[in-house]
Design a protein around this motif. Structure first.
Motif, PDB file in Angstrom:
ATOM      1  N   UNK A  60      47.288 -29.690  -1.968  1.00  0.00           N
ATOM      2  CA  UNK A  60      47.491 -30.016  -3.627  1.00  0.00           C
ATOM      3  C   UNK A  60      46.149 -30.808  -3.302  1.00  0.00           C
ATOM      4  N   UNK A  61      45.764 -31.778  -2.341  1.00  0.00           N
ATOM      5  CA  UNK A  61      45.033 -32.216  -2.282  1.00  0.00           C
ATOM      6  C   UNK A  61      43.442 -31.540  -1.657  1.00  0.00           C
ATOM      7  N   UNK A  67      36.856 -25.958 -11.798  1.00  0.00           N
ATOM      8  CA  UNK A  67      38.548 -26.967 -12.369  1.00  0.00           C
ATOM      9  C   UNK A  67      39.689 -26.635 -12.971  1.00  0.00           C
ATOM     10  N   UNK A  68      39.470 -25.797 -13.332  1.00  0.00           N
ATOM     11  CA  UNK A  68      41.239 -25.188 -13.218  1.00  0.00           C
ATOM     12  C   UNK A  68      41.732 -24.430 -12.066  1.00  0.00           C
ATOM     13  N   UNK A  69      40.798 -24.127 -11.085  1.00  0.00           N
ATOM     14  CA  UNK A  69      41.392 -23.952 -10.138  1.00  0.00           C
ATOM     15  C   UNK A  69      42.365 -24.516  -9.441  1.00  0.00           C
ATOM     16  N   UNK A  70      41.118 -25.399  -9.581  1.00  0.00           N
ATOM     17  CA  UNK A  70      41.524 -27.078  -9.225  1.00  0.00           C
ATOM     18  C   UNK A  70      43.122 -27.597  -9.493  1.00  0.00           C
ATOM     19  N   UNK A  71      43.187 -27.251 -10.782  1.00  0.00           N
ATOM     20  CA  UNK A  71      44.310 -27.777 -11.802  1.00  0.00           C
ATOM     21  C   UNK A  71      45.705 -27.042 -11.687  1.00  0.00           C
ATOM     22  N   UNK A  72      45.376 -25.703 -11.481  1.00  0.00           N
ATOM     23  CA  UNK A  72      46.234 -24.805 -11.068  1.00  0.00           C
ATOM     24  C   UNK A  72      46.865 -24.828  -9.252  1.00  0.00           C
ATOM     25  N   UNK A  73      46.465 -25.257  -8.684  1.00  0.00           N
ATOM     26  CA  UNK A  73      46.974 -25.445  -7.632  1.00  0.00           C
ATOM     27  C   UNK A  73      47.896 -27.056  -7.287  1.00  0.00           C
ATOM     28  N   UNK A  74      47.154 -27.918  -8.109  1.00  0.00           N
ATOM     29  CA  UNK A  74      47.391 -29.244  -8.117  1.00  0.00           C
ATOM     30  C   UNK A  74      49.602 -29.002  -8.756  1.00  0.00           C
ATOM     31  N   UNK A  75      49.487 -28.542  -9.493  1.00  0.00           N
ATOM     32  CA  UNK A  75      50.840 -28.140 -10.612  1.00  0.00           C
ATOM     33  C   UNK A  75      51.505 -27.476 -10.694  1.00  0.00           C
TER      34      UNK A  75
END
Length: 330
Positions: free
Chosen positions: A129-130, A320-328
């Motif tokens: 998530x980080x 950015x979308x890849x990061x959102x996917x990891x977080x969510x």
């Protein structure tokens, strides 16, 4: 698959909603009156939806009588968020107006999950998530920096063209730092808007659990927002007058439908979360928002100013979308 496409569709509506509300502002002359018109329209739609879905617009007061006062703040946060979007859209364009609040939403969402704010279910920070948050920040910095460079180049060309006609002195006075805040100030404001939007979602989600209806919770939020804006208009002595801006023959009919689109987005999230789960619903909506903002900037939709969107900026949004996917999704 149909639910996934519907999630992308409702996300696509948000940048378009910002365009509609920005155009409405030109006709009514105030961001507060524009927000009031949008919230009032959304309230009417949600009231009709509540009648169809629940059979009534009312809920039991006993369900909320002993609850903290912050359960009513969702509408206020929505007012601030919507009005801020109207203010920053002409300054930053569709991409940055969408991306920066998303960044704020992700960061505030992590805090809400980690500390279980607003009675949310606790989800502790994990390394993945980080990493996702870092990817989001990297993508936002790339998109904002590249977009800002293009805005600066366009402004420089405009100043150069005007100087050739003998208007350089007047332009310099109007574009001085004292007369116009820096773009980074607007970006910080947009980021803070995302914090409020994430808080609004958590508050409205908890309110929906308390009264047993996400539709009625959204209606409460819109009603509070409409009331706040109406009182603000009274205090500021604003008069709701619709005029035709200079250089245009008439006002477009579509400028009144911003609140309708916002209400569809709220309803769509409430409808899709039980089907797709929160993570996939959020990601689908973000895909729609990013795609919509790119279309708004590239094509100049709904009288929005055209701005260049390069490949590097698109890649930043994908990061950015890849990061959102990891977080969510992790």
């Amino acid at each position: 698959m149909a639910g996934l496409f519907f999630g992308i569709f409702i996300g696509l509506l948000l940048p378009i909603q910002t365009c509609l509300n920005s155009r409405l502002r030109q006709s009514v002359g105030s961001p507060y009156l524009s927000s009031l018109g949008s919230f009032f329209g959304g309230t009417l739609f949600l009231a009709a939806l509540a009648l169809v879905v629940e059979g009534t617009v009312f809920f039991s007061w006993d369900d909320v009588a002993q609850q903290p006062l912050w359960i009513w703040l969702g509408g206020l946060f929505g007012v601030i968020g919507l009005t801020t979007n109207i203010l920053i859209f002409p300054k930053l364009g569709g991409v940055q107006t969408t991306v920066l609040p998303i960044c704020g939403q992700i960061l505030m969402g992590l805090l809400i999950d980690h500390f279980a704010l607003f009675e949310a279910h606790r989800a502790a920070l994990t390394p993945l998530r980080v990493i996702g948050a870092v990817l989001v920040l990297a993508g936002v910095v790339g998109a904002v920096t590249l977009g800002g460079q293009r805005i600066s180049r366009q402004s420089s060309k405009t100043r150069e063209a005007r100087s050739n006609t003998g208007a350089l002195r007047q332009v310099s006075a109007n574009s001085s730092p004292q007369a116009e805040p820096s773009l980074w100030g607007w970006r910080a404001l947009a980021l803070g808007t995302g914090f409020l939007m994430a808080s609004q979602s958590a508050i409205n989600g908890h309110l929906g659990v308390l009264i047993g209806s996400p539709t009625q919770a959204a209606l409460v939020s819109f009603t509070v927002g409409t009331t706040v804006l109406f009182l603000l208009a009274l205090v500021l002595r604003l008069k709701f007058r619709v005029r035709v801006p200079d250089g245009q023959k008439k006002n477009p009919w579509w400028m009144w439908f911003g609140g309708f689109l916002g209400a569809i987005y709220v309803f769509g999230n409430a409808f899709l979360v039980p089907l797709l789960g929160t993570g996939l619903t959020v990601v689908a909506a973000l895909v729609g928002m990013i795609s919509g903002s790119l279309l708004v900037d590239k094509l100049g939709l709904l009288q929005a100013p055209k701005r260049q969107v390069g490949l590097a900026q698109v890649l930043s949004l994908v990061l950015m979308l890849g990061g959102v996917a990891l977080i969510r999704l992790v």
